[in-house]
Design an enzyme around this catalytic site. Structure first.
Site, PDB file in Angstrom:
ATOM      1  N   ALA A 171      -4.757   6.680  15.416  1.00 34.04           N
ATOM      2  CA  ALA A 171      -6.061   7.334  15.582  1.00 34.04           C
ATOM      3  C   ALA A 171      -6.051   8.700  14.915  1.00 34.04           C
ATOM      4  O   ALA A 171      -5.131   9.482  15.124  1.00 34.04           O
ATOM      5  CB  ALA A 171      -6.377   7.505  17.070  1.00 34.04           C
ATOM      6  N   TYR A 195     -16.158  -2.471   9.132  1.00 31.90           N
ATOM      7  CA  TYR A 195     -14.779  -2.116   8.780  1.00 31.90           C
ATOM      8  C   TYR A 195     -13.839  -2.427   9.951  1.00 31.90           C
ATOM      9  O   TYR A 195     -12.816  -3.092   9.787  1.00 31.90           O
ATOM     10  CB  TYR A 195     -14.702  -0.627   8.433  1.00 31.90           C
ATOM     11  N   LEU A 205      -0.756   6.944   3.766  1.00 32.02           N
ATOM     12  CA  LEU A 205       0.193   6.599   4.812  1.00 32.02           C
ATOM     13  C   LEU A 205       1.429   5.906   4.251  1.00 32.02           C
ATOM     14  O   LEU A 205       2.561   6.234   4.602  1.00 32.02           O
ATOM     15  CB  LEU A 205      -0.473   5.699   5.851  1.00 32.02           C
ATOM     16  N   GLY A 220       0.833  -1.210   0.000  1.00 38.44           N
ATOM     17  CA  GLY A 220       0.000   0.000   0.000  1.00 38.44           C
ATOM     18  C   GLY A 220       0.860   1.248   0.000  1.00 38.44           C
ATOM     19  O   GLY A 220       0.433   2.305   0.446  1.00 38.44           O
ATOM     20  N   LYS A 245     -10.669  -5.119  10.495  1.00 39.93           N
ATOM     21  CA  LYS A 245      -9.328  -4.719  10.936  1.00 39.93           C
ATOM     22  C   LYS A 245      -8.914  -5.546  12.161  1.00 39.93           C
ATOM     23  O   LYS A 245      -7.767  -5.967  12.276  1.00 39.93           O
ATOM     24  CB  LYS A 245      -9.287  -3.226  11.293  1.00 39.93           C
ATOM     25  N   ILE A 302      -3.449  -7.994  -3.388  1.00 38.04           N
ATOM     26  CA  ILE A 302      -3.206  -8.840  -2.213  1.00 38.04           C
ATOM     27  C   ILE A 302      -4.325  -9.854  -1.978  1.00 38.04           C
ATOM     28  O   ILE A 302      -4.159 -10.798  -1.216  1.00 38.04           O
ATOM     29  CB  ILE A 302      -2.963  -8.019  -0.925  1.00 38.04           C
TER      30      ILE A 302
END
Lengths: 475, 396
Positions: free
Chosen positions: B194, B163, B24, B19, B167, B62
Site C-alpha cells: 500500500a 485496475y 519496484l 518487471g 489485480k 508477458i
C-alpha cells in the site's frame, strides 16, 4: 477557592461540571471500614494520606484482598524514596540503608529519625514501626513479592546515589534513562502485577509479559520527568538523558534560556516521543485487569499521564514553572478512566489527537511523533475494531446491468408520456381552431388588432363595427 | 539494527524478476544482489533503465506466451518474482475506457496467466510471488481501518476501479496455482502493498511535488485525523520466508506498519523539500471540510467538463478530496508472524531519502527512473508497482 479559580471555572463550566460530577457520582468500588481496623493500620492509612493524596484515594478503594498489601507496598517504597531523596544523609549511610531496606520490613519496631528536618515525608520513617507491624500480618506470598521488589529497587537506587555522589549527577544515555526509570517505576509495575495475579484479580497472562509491566511504570515516570524538568533542575537534579538534550543544546541549563526556546521545545518533543512509545503497551496491560477496583487503580494514573503528556507537549511553560492540569480536567479524566477499557481507550485517543494537533513539521521528530500517535490509534482499533470486514460488500451494490436497463426504461417512459400529453394538447387545439375557422372566425382581424396593441376584448357591437371597417368592399 | 543479525547469504538458485527494470522490480533486484547469493535474471518489456551489473536482462512481452517460453528455458528459474503491471490510472477519466482497460487486462490478467503457464511447465520453478495491490479489497470510497487478510477481495460490481479488479483476478489465478495437481512443484503467494514510495517513484511523490510547485500546500482537506499507510521501498536483508507449511497459497498485506495521519505525511514531504508553509504548520493552514471540498471539486469538475467537452479533469476532483479524507491502513500482523516481515527503514528516513533523491533528479544529477517513461508512454510500458519484499527464501 481562589479568585482566579472562580474566573477560570466561570469560563470553563464543563470542567466545573466534571468536578461536581466526580464529587457526587463517583462511588468507591470497595470501601474500607476503619471501625474494624487496629490502631496500627489506621495510622498507616493516615500516613498514606499525608504522603500522597491522589494515590491514597484510589488505594483505599481497592478490593479488600489487596487493600492492605498495596497500601503497605506504597508506604515502603515511599520510605525508600524518602531516603534516596534526602540530601542531608552521608552517602555511606544512605547506601547501607537503601540496600538493607528489605530486611527492615521484617524487623520489629524499626523506625528512622535521621532524616533531614525539611524532608516532607520525614514523619513516615519516624512512625515506620506501624508499617512493619502491619506488614508482618499480610500473607507470606505477598510479603515475598514486596520484599523482592524492595530489595531490587533499593539496590538500584543505591547504585544511582553512588554515581551521583561521584559527581555524575545526570543520566547519560537513553539506555541509562530507561534503566533508571525501570528501577524507580518499572519494578513497581512488576510487583503490582505479581500481587494482582496472585490475588486472582487479573489475567494470569500478565505475569509473562514483563515488557508490558515495565511500560506501565516507565510511561508514568517518564511523563513526570518531562513535566518536572524545571522543578528538578531547581533542586540541582537532571533526569533528561544527555543523549537526547545534547542534540539540541550544548549545556542542559541552556534549555531554560528563553533565547533557546525553539531548541528546548524540539528537545521536549523527543522526550515526549520517547514516553509516548509506551502508551499502546499500557493499554494492552489494562486489558488484562478484570476487577473494577484494580482496573481503576491502574487506569487512573495512566490516563492522567497521557493527559499530562498532551499538556506538556510543545509547551514552553515547562521550562519556566511547574505545569499543572486544572482540577476540572483532572476530574474529567478520572471520571472517564474509572469505567472500562473502551472508555480509557477513548481518553487515550483524545489526548493522542491533541498531541497530533500540536505537532509541527518544523519539529525534527514530526513524522516520528505522528507514527507514535498512529500506533496508539491502531492498537485501539485492533482491540475495539470499528469495522466489519464484510462491510464493503454488504453495502448497497452498485447498479447491475439489469438495474441500469430499468432506469433507462423509466427515463424513456417519462419522455414518451410527456410527448403524448403535448401531442394530445396540440391535436385538440388544432381541432378547436379548425372548427372555429370553419364557422367563420376572423383570425386575420384578431391578429391585426393584436399587432396594433389592442389586447382588450372589444364587445359584440364594436367587433361588428371593426369587421365592417375591414370588409367595407363586400358590402 | 539490521546489519547485526543479518542472516548468512542464502542461496536462492536462479531468480527471475519480471518487471525488474521498473521502480519496484529494480529495488528487488538490488536487494537480491545485496543480501542473497543467487543468479538474477530480469524479464521486462524494455531493459534499458535501472540496470545492474551481474544481472542477465531479457526483453520479452508477458502478454505473448511465445515470447516467454525461450526465456524460461534459458533462465530455468527456481523463484519468480512478478512485479510487472501498467501504471495505475483512476477510473473516471475518459482515457480509462477502452485502451487502458484492455491494457490492464492484457498485462495483469493475460500476462500473469502466461507466466503461470510457463512456470507450471518449467520443472525448476519452486516459487511464484505475485505483487498484487492493497486496492483489491478496497472500493476506493469506504474507510479501511486496520484491514487484514480476512477482508473479502472485491470484484464487479463492488469494485469500481478496473485496475484493481484485474489485480484481484490475477491474484486469484496465482493463488489457485499453488500446489496445483498438474504442477505440484509450484508454490505461490501474493503480496499486497500500500502506498509505495521511494527513490525512483514518480507517482506518489510526484503528485505531492506537483502540489508543492503549484503552492497548494497551505490547504488541508478534512480534519486530518485519517490514518494512512505508506510503504518505503527499500529494505535491507530482512528476508521474507515462503515457508512450505504456512505461507504458500496466501496473500499478505505489506506496508511500513507505521500508519500516519494523511496530511502529516504530505507535510513531512513538503517540509523536507523546504516548503516554508508546511514548516510553519499548524499556523497558516486553511482547513476545508470534506463536504465543502466535495462541493468545490464538483463545481470545478463541471466547469472543466463544459469547457473541455469532458476531455480534461481539474487537479482537485471529488476523488482526490475523498482520498485525502479517507482512513486507509492495514494490519500487517500476518506478514510479520508468518513471513517474519519487519520494516527496516522508518517512514521518516524514507521520506528524507526520497526527497533528497527527488531534488538531485530535479537538478539533473541522477537519471530519472523508469516510472517517467511509463507515464509518457501509455502504450503498455511495464511498470512495477508493488511491495517491498526483498527476497523470498524457499525452504526445502
Amino acid at each position: 477557592m481562589r479568585a482566579a479559580d472562580v474566573i477560570y471555572y466561570t469560563f470553563h463550566v464543563q470542567e466545573l461540571r466534571s468536578i461536581v460530577q466526580w464529587k457526587i457520582w463517583h462511588h468507591p468500588v470497595h470501601e474500607r471500614d476503619p471501625e474494624k481496623e487496629p490502631v496500627s493500620l489506621r495510622v498507616c492509612f493516615d500516613l498514606l494520606d499525608q504522603t500522597s493524596r491522589s494515590f491514597s484515594a484510589v488505594i483505599q478503594e481497592l478490593h479488600p484482598e489487596l487493600l492492605v498489601p498495596i497500601a503497605l507496598f506504597y508506604l515502603i517504597l515511599r520510605g525508600l524514596d524518602t531516603i534516596e531523596d534526602d540530601m542531608t544523609l552521608p552517602i555511606e549511610k544512605k547506601d547501607a540503608l537503601l540496600r538493607d531496606f528489605h530486611t527492615i520490613n521484617e524487623k520489629e519496631g524499626w523506625s528512622f529519625t535521621g532524616s533531614g528536618p525539611d524532608e516532607k515525608d520525614r514523619e513516615l520513617l519516624v512512625q515506620f514501626h506501624y508499617v512493619t507491624e502491619e506488614y508482618r500480618k499480610i500473607k507470606p506470598v505477598y510479603r515475598e513479592f514486596i520484599n523482592d521488589i524492595t530489595r531490587k529497587m533499593g539496590a538500584g537506587m543505591a547504585d544511582y546515589c553512588n554515581k551521583a555522589a561521584k559527581g555524575n549527577a545526570g543520566v547519560e544515555t537513553i539506555e541509562e534513562y530507561d534503566e533508571y526509570c525501570f528501577y524507580v517505576a518499572g519494578l513497581v509495575g512488576q510487583g503490582l502485577t505479581q500481587l494482582f495475579v496472585e490475588s486472582g484479580l487479573a489475567n494470569a497472562a500478565l505475569k509473562d509479559r514483563p515488557q508490558l509491566q515495565k511500560s506501565m511504570g516507565l510511561f508514568l515516570q517518564k511523563t513526570n520527568i518531562i513535566r518536572d524538568v524545571r522543578e528538578d533542575w531547581d533542586d540541582k537534579r537532571r533526569f533528561w538523558p544527555r543523549e537526547i538534550w545534547s542534540k539540541y543544546v550544548d549545556n542542559f541549563e541552556d534549555l531554560f534560556t528563553p533565547a533557546n526556546q525553539e531548541a528546548a521545545l524540539n528537545c521536549s518533543s523527543e522526550m515526549v516521543l520517547n514516553s509516548l512509545n509506551h502508551a499502546d503497551e499500557c493499554l494492552f496491560y489494562l486489558a488484562g485487569l478484570k476487577e473494577q477496583s484494580v482496573f481503576n487503580f491502574a487506569a487512573i494514573p495512566q490516563a492522567m499521564a497521557i493527559a499530562t503528556l498532551a499538556l506538556v507537549f510543545r509547551n514552553p511553560d515547562i521550562f519556566k514553572k511547574n505545569v499543572k492540569m486544572t482540577k476540572g480536567a483532572a476530574c474529567q479524566t478520572m471520571l472517564d478512566s474509572t469505567q472500562n477499557l473502551s472508555k480509557v481507550c477513548e481518553v487515550f485517543r483524545k489526548f493522542v489527537r491533541q498531541i497530533h494537533k500540536k505537532n509541527t513539521p518544523k519539529d525534527p521528530n514530526f513524522l516520528k511523533i505522528s507514527i507514535a500517535c498512529g500506533k496508539v490509534e491502531q492498537f485501539i482499533e485492533s482491540i475495539f475494531p470499528s469495522q466489519n470486514p464484510q462491510a464493503l460488500v454488504r453495502q448497497e451494490a452498485p447498479e447491475t446491468e439489469e438495474q441500469k436497463k430499468e432506469r433507462e426504461e423509466a427515463k424513456w417512459d417519462i419522455i414518451y408520456m410527456l410527448m403524448i400529453v403535448m401531442g394530445t394538447l396540440f391535436v385538440l387545439s388544432f381541432i378547436m381552431i379548425g372548427i372555429a375557422w370553419l364557422v367563420g372566425a376572423r383570425f386575420d382581424l384578431a391578429f391585426s388588432e393584436l399587432k396594433d396593441g389592442n389586447w382588450r376584448s372589444l364587445g359584440k357591437d364594436n367587433a361588428r363595427k371593426m369587421a365592417a371597417k375591414y370588409d367595407r368592399g363586400e358590402l | 539494527m539490521a546489519s547485526e543479525d543479518r542472516p548468512p547469504l542464502k542461496s536462492l538458485g536462479s531468480v527471475l524478476v519480471v518487471g525488474g527494470c521498473g521502480f519496484l522490480g529494480s529495488h528487488i533486484v538490488r536487494q537480491l544482489l545485496d543480501s542473497y547469493s543467487c543468479d538474477i535474471s530480469v524479464l521486462d518489456l524494455r531493459t534499458t533503465t535501472n540496470r545492474y551489473p551481474n544481472v542477465s536482462y531479457h526483453e520479452g512481452n508477458i502478454t505473448s506466451l511465445d515470447s516467454l517460453r525461450p526465456i524460461f528455458s534459458a533462465v530455468k528459474p527456481t523463484v519468480i518474482i512478478h512485479t510487472a503491471s501498467p501504471a495505475f490510472t483512476s477510473g473516471n477519466a475518459k482515457l480509462h475506457q477502452g485502451k487502458a482497460r484492455s491494457l490492464f487486462h492484457s498485462v495483469n490478467v493475460t500476462g500473469t496467466s502466461n507466466l503461470l503457464a510457463c512456470a507450471s511447465e518449467t520443472p525448476s520453478v519452486q516459487a511464484f510471488i505475485y505483487t498484487s495491490s492493497s486496492s483489491v479489497i478496497h472500493d476506493s470510497v469506504s474507510p479501511l481501518c486496520n484491514a487484514n487478510e480476512s477482508y473479502p477481495v472485491l470484484t464487479s460490481p463492488f469494485q469500481p476501479e478496473y485496475y484493481a479488479e484485474t489485480k484481484a483476478l490475477a491474484e486469484s489465478l496465482v493463488l489457485s496455482h499453488n500446489r496445483h495437481p498438474s504442477s505440484p512443484h509450484l508454490l505461490t503467494a501474493s503480496i499486497r502493498p500500500a502506498g509505495i514510495f521511494g527513490e525512483g517513484d514518480l507517482q506518489l511523490i510526484a503528485g505531492m511535488m506537483k502540489a508543492l510547485a503549484k503552492r497548494q500546500t497551505a490547504f488541508q482537506l478534512g480534519p486530518n485525523t485519517n490514518l494512512f499507510d505508506f510503504t518505503y521501498i527499500r529494505r535491507h536483508a530482512a528476508p521474507c520466508r515462503l515457508d512450505h507449511e504456512r505461507a504458500d497459497g496466501q496473500a499478505f498485506f505489506v506496508t511500513n506498519a507505521q500508519p500516519v495521519y494523511f496530511w502529516d505525511f504530505a507535510r513531512a514531504v513538503w517540509a523536507a523539500a523546504g516548503d516554508p508553509v508546511s514548516r510553519s504548520c499548524p499556523a497558516g493552514i486553511w482547513t476545508i471540510n470534506e463536504t465543502l471540498g466535495l462541493a468545490i471539486a464538483g463545481l470545478l469538475e463541471w466547469i472543466m467538463w463544459v469547457f473541455t467537452a469532458g476531455t480534461k479533469q481539474p487537479s482537485m476532483t471529488r476523488g482526490v478530496v475523498k482520498y485525502s479524507c479517507m482512513t486507509r491502513y492495514f494490519d500487517t500482523g500476518k506478514a510479520k508472524s508468518v513471513l517474519g516481515y519487519t520494516p527496516v527503514w522508518g517512514l521518516d528516513e524514507g521520506v528524507a531519502r526520497t526527497v533528497r533523491w527527488w531534488k538531485e533528479k530535479e537538478q539533473g544529477k541522477v537519471e530519472p527512473g523508469l516510472g517517467e517513461k511509463a507515464i509518457e508512454n501509455d502504450e503498455g510500458e511495464m511498470r512495477s508497482e508493488g511491495e517491498k519484499v526483498a527476497a523470498v527464501v524457499v525452504e526445502t
